[in-house]
Write a protein that holds these residues in place. Structure first.
Motif, short mmCIF file in Angstrom:
data_model
loop_
_atom_site.label_atom_id
_atom_site.label_comp_id
_atom_site.label_asym_id
_atom_site.label_seq_id
_atom_site.Cartn_x
_atom_site.Cartn_y
_atom_site.Cartn_z
N LEU A 122 12.86 46.19 -1.95
CA LEU A 122 11.72 47.01 -2.35
C LEU A 122 11.28 47.91 -1.19
N PRO A 123 11.22 49.23 -1.37
CA PRO A 123 10.72 50.10 -0.30
C PRO A 123 9.27 49.79 0.03
N ILE A 124 8.98 49.49 1.28
CA ILE A 124 7.65 49.04 1.70
C ILE A 124 7.15 49.93 2.83
N GLU A 125 5.90 50.38 2.72
CA GLU A 125 5.26 51.15 3.78
C GLU A 125 3.90 50.52 4.08
N ARG A 126 3.63 50.30 5.37
CA ARG A 126 2.36 49.70 5.80
C ARG A 126 1.62 50.69 6.69
N MET A 127 0.33 50.84 6.44
CA MET A 127 -0.46 51.84 7.16
C MET A 127 -1.91 51.37 7.25
N ASP A 128 -2.75 52.10 7.98
CA ASP A 128 -4.16 51.74 8.01
C ASP A 128 -4.84 52.29 6.75
N ARG A 129 -6.08 51.85 6.53
CA ARG A 129 -6.75 52.19 5.27
C ARG A 129 -7.01 53.70 5.13
N SER A 130 -7.33 54.37 6.23
CA SER A 130 -7.58 55.81 6.14
C SER A 130 -6.30 56.56 5.78
N ALA A 131 -5.18 56.13 6.33
CA ALA A 131 -3.91 56.77 5.99
C ALA A 131 -3.55 56.51 4.53
N LEU A 132 -3.87 55.31 4.05
CA LEU A 132 -3.60 55.00 2.64
C LEU A 132 -4.46 55.88 1.74
N ALA A 133 -5.73 56.06 2.10
CA ALA A 133 -6.61 56.90 1.28
C ALA A 133 -6.03 58.32 1.17
N GLN A 134 -5.54 58.86 2.26
CA GLN A 134 -4.94 60.19 2.23
C GLN A 134 -3.68 60.21 1.38
N ARG A 135 -2.90 59.14 1.47
CA ARG A 135 -1.68 59.04 0.66
C ARG A 135 -2.04 59.04 -0.83
N LEU A 136 -3.11 58.35 -1.19
CA LEU A 136 -3.53 58.29 -2.59
C LEU A 136 -4.03 59.65 -3.08
N ILE A 137 -4.76 60.35 -2.23
CA ILE A 137 -5.24 61.69 -2.60
C ILE A 137 -4.05 62.61 -2.86
#
Length: 276
Positions: free
Chosen positions: A172-187
């Motif tokens: 499974l392709p997995i990416e781990r990041m901090d919460r602010s980076a995740l928020a930008q990814r979701l946007i």
């Protein structure tokens, strides 16, 4: 040293051997980062590595295990270094109390890269329990998820997560990041057409409304499913980005469901709706 199936390397019996120190460093995140390796344990992990056509760096096993698994050894690339060890050495290298005879290392660079244009993504915010994380990986793979995005929480490369995933962490392709980076990814994901779906308890407030039962959502659309950590749930700043809020209706006898249990019907609903 490459393994010669006719003339195997010398048996390692000392726990002071440099190999032991190097592999024990993989128990910690710092060691895994510095060496760029994962530590996989058990026969099932060997089978998964072979099934996925991955090439491990090293295989460390007891003589009884090597003698009983000639078929697996034959399926390994000749590039793999194989080290016969005594039982005490294996126990020193493994993280489990009773290892089944084998551990192996795999370069993190060998894992599957995230595909472009992911259409179905599981997003986990701050998940702390390694067992839950591994179980979620297995469910996500079964549901056809294109990728897993993690905000902080448990390290997906730790041995306990890898064991709990039953091989899913390798596929499974997995990416781990901090919460602010995740928020930008979701946007960014929402801008390219993914619906952002937050899963919450039945009585949670969502812009003054209750969440809808999960089967009311059209899961066949490009989707990112957001799940929060075991206690606090989804971070408010991430929930605020959601375009939809769903729940799993259940008895009031319990306040909420375990996150790994909740994920199964949510993720598999997409397959159900896609079925002819």
């Amino acid at each position: 040293m490459d393994f010669d199936r006719q003339r195997p390397p010398e048996l390692i019996t000392s726990r002071r051997n440099p190999l032991v120190k190097r592999l024990r460093e993989l128990h910690a995140a710092k060691g895994r980062r510095e060496q760029g390796l994962l530590l996989l344990e058990g026969t099932h992990q060997v089978q998964e590595v072979i099934r996925l056509q991955l090439v491990p760096r090293e295989l460390v096993a007891t003589e009884p295990w090597l003698g009983a698994h000639g078929d697996l050894l034959a399926a390994l690339s000749p590039e793999v270094s194989i080290h016969p060890v005594g039982q005490e050495v294996l126990e020193a290298v493994a993280t489990t109390a009773h290892p089944d005879g084998v551990v192996l290392t795999l370069a993190t660079a060998a894992l599957k890269a995230p595909p472009a244009g992911q259409e179905f993504v599981l997003v986990l915010d701050g998940l702390q329990d390694p067992g839950n994380l591994g179980t979620l990986m297995r469910t996500a793979l079964a549901a056809g998820v294109d990728g897993l995005w993690l905000a902080e929480g448990a390290d997906p490369s730790q041995p306990k997560v890898l064991r709990a995933s039953a091989g899913a962490a390798l596929a499974l392709p997995i990416e781990r990041m901090d919460r602010s980076a995740l928020a930008q990814r979701l946007i960014t994901a929402a801008a390219r057409g993914l619906q952002l779906v937050a899963a919450v308890p039945p009585l949670a407030d969502f812009d003054g409304e209750l969440p809808v039962p999960y089967w009311h959502l059209d899961w066949t659309k490009p989707t990112a499913l957001l799940l929060g950590q075991e206690g606090a749930g989804l971070a408010p700043e991430l929930q605020a980005l959601a375009s939809h809020c769903v729940t799993i209706p259940h008895s009031a006898a319990v306040e909420s469901l375990n996150v790994a249990v909740s994920a199964a019907p949510l993720l598999l609903e997409r397959l159900r709706q896609q079925a002819p």
